[in-house]
Design a protein around this motif. Structure first.
Motif, PDB file in Angstrom:
ATOM      1  N   ALA A  44       0.830  -1.208   0.000  1.00 18.71           N
ATOM      2  CA  ALA A  44       0.000   0.000   0.000  1.00 18.71           C
ATOM      3  C   ALA A  44       0.866   1.260   0.000  1.00 18.71           C
ATOM      4  N   SER A  45       2.009   1.221   0.662  1.00 15.74           N
ATOM      5  CA  SER A  45       2.871   2.406   0.720  1.00 15.74           C
ATOM      6  C   SER A  45       3.506   2.696  -0.641  1.00 15.74           C
ATOM      7  N   VAL A  46       3.842   1.660  -1.394  1.00 15.05           N
ATOM      8  CA  VAL A  46       4.391   1.879  -2.738  1.00 15.05           C
ATOM      9  C   VAL A  46       3.310   2.456  -3.645  1.00 15.05           C
ATOM     10  N   ARG A  47       2.096   1.899  -3.579  1.00 14.80           N
ATOM     11  CA  ARG A  47       0.991   2.443  -4.374  1.00 14.80           C
ATOM     12  C   ARG A  47       0.713   3.888  -3.986  1.00 14.80           C
ATOM     13  N   ALA A  48       0.856   4.202  -2.691  1.00 13.23           N
ATOM     14  CA  ALA A  48       0.613   5.572  -2.220  1.00 13.23           C
ATOM     15  C   ALA A  48       1.580   6.566  -2.855  1.00 13.23           C
ATOM     16  N   VAL A  49       2.797   6.146  -3.114  1.00 13.07           N
ATOM     17  CA  VAL A  49       3.770   7.029  -3.779  1.00 13.07           C
ATOM     18  C   VAL A  49       3.213   7.485  -5.128  1.00 13.07           C
ATOM     19  N   PHE A  50       2.670   6.551  -5.905  1.00  9.96           N
ATOM     20  CA  PHE A  50       2.159   6.899  -7.230  1.00  9.96           C
ATOM     21  C   PHE A  50       0.827   7.638  -7.151  1.00  9.96           C
ATOM     22  N   THR A  51       0.003   7.289  -6.182  1.00  8.57           N
ATOM     23  CA  THR A  51      -1.235   8.035  -5.977  1.00  8.57           C
ATOM     24  C   THR A  51      -0.905   9.467  -5.572  1.00  8.57           C
ATOM     25  N   ASP A  52       0.054   9.647  -4.680  1.00 13.24           N
ATOM     26  CA  ASP A  52       0.462  10.988  -4.260  1.00 13.24           C
ATOM     27  C   ASP A  52       1.021  11.792  -5.428  1.00 13.24           C
ATOM     28  N   LEU A  53       1.776  11.152  -6.317  1.00 12.32           N
ATOM     29  CA  LEU A  53       2.271  11.833  -7.516  1.00 12.32           C
ATOM     30  C   LEU A  53       1.113  12.283  -8.401  1.00 12.32           C
ATOM     31  N   THR A  54       0.106  11.433  -8.521  1.00  9.72           N
ATOM     32  CA  THR A  54      -1.077  11.773  -9.319  1.00  9.72           C
ATOM     33  C   THR A  54      -1.762  13.002  -8.736  1.00  9.72           C
ATOM     34  N   VAL A  55      -1.959  12.999  -7.437  1.00  8.77           N
ATOM     35  CA  VAL A  55      -2.627  14.112  -6.761  1.00  8.77           C
ATOM     36  C   VAL A  55      -1.810  15.390  -6.909  1.00  8.77           C
ATOM     37  N   ALA A  56      -0.519  15.310  -6.629  1.00  8.63           N
ATOM     38  CA  ALA A  56       0.348  16.491  -6.666  1.00  8.63           C
ATOM     39  C   ALA A  56       0.440  17.111  -8.055  1.00  8.63           C
ATOM     40  N   SER A  57       0.315  16.289  -9.086  1.00  7.36           N
ATOM     41  CA  SER A  57       0.435  16.807 -10.453  1.00  7.36           C
ATOM     42  C   SER A  57      -0.907  17.198 -11.059  1.00  7.36           C
ATOM     43  N   GLY A  58      -1.986  17.045 -10.293  1.00  4.36           N
ATOM     44  CA  GLY A  58      -3.306  17.407 -10.807  1.00  4.36           C
ATOM     45  C   GLY A  58      -3.917  16.324 -11.674  1.00  4.36           C
ATOM     46  N   GLY A  59      -3.403  15.111 -11.565  1.00  5.67           N
ATOM     47  CA  GLY A  59      -3.937  14.001 -12.351  1.00  5.67           C
ATOM     48  C   GLY A  59      -5.337  13.617 -11.912  1.00  5.67           C
ATOM     49  N   VAL A  60      -6.092  13.039 -12.826  1.00  2.00           N
ATOM     50  CA  VAL A  60      -7.471  12.672 -12.511  1.00  2.00           C
ATOM     51  C   VAL A  60      -7.641  11.184 -12.253  1.00  2.00           C
ATOM     52  N   CYS A  61      -6.653  10.370 -12.611  1.00  2.00           N
ATOM     53  CA  CYS A  61      -6.823   8.932 -12.468  1.00  2.00           C
ATOM     54  C   CYS A  61      -5.471   8.266 -12.240  1.00  2.00           C
ATOM     55  N   CYS A  62      -5.441   7.334 -11.291  1.00  2.00           N
ATOM     56  CA  CYS A  62      -4.252   6.535 -11.032  1.00  2.00           C
ATOM     57  C   CYS A  62      -4.692   5.079 -11.003  1.00  2.00           C
ATOM     58  N   THR A  63      -4.063   4.254 -11.825  1.00  2.00           N
ATOM     59  CA  THR A  63      -4.434   2.844 -11.886  1.00  2.00           C
ATOM     60  C   THR A  63      -3.220   1.978 -11.608  1.00  2.00           C
ATOM     61  N   LEU A  64      -3.482   0.743 -11.223  1.00  2.00           N
ATOM     62  CA  LEU A  64      -2.451  -0.251 -11.008  1.00  2.00           C
ATOM     63  C   LEU A  64      -2.734  -1.412 -11.947  1.00  2.00           C
TER      64      LEU A  64
END
Length: 103
Positions: A44-64
């Protein structure tokens, strides 16, 4: 005692695909090894890194993408989620992208 440093290689592919609405790009981070891919899936912490990047960059969707027939949606339109593609709500990636705001 000797310290061992581990380095992880992550590949980035940027795409402007036909299934994406205009003005959107897909940034795909891919694990370089099977071991890393499994870590992405389980941690979950690794996925959170990419979710946080999505949020910080204004992204609308993060998938795995776990290299199966199912795509896990972690972040969608400003909210954390646990949706998947395909399901009735999102039968394919185009249906998922259709929920994104028009820019």
């Amino acid at each position: 005692m000797r310290t061992v440093e581990k380095r992880w290689k992550i590949n980035l592919t940027v795409r402007f695909m036909s299934w994406l609405p205009p003005h959107y790009a897909s940034l795909e981070f891919t694990a370089a090894t099977t071991m890393m891919s499994r870590m992405f899936e389980r941690s979950a912490s690794v996925r959170a890194v990419f979710t946080d990047l999505t949020v910080a960059s204004g992204g609308v969707c993060c998938t795995l993408d776990i290299e199966s027939d199912v795509l896990h949606v972690c972040w969608l339109n400003g909210q954390p989620t646990q949706d998947t593609v395909p399901v009735q709500r999102f039968p394919n990636r185009s249906a998922l992208a259709a929920t994104w705001p028009h820019r």
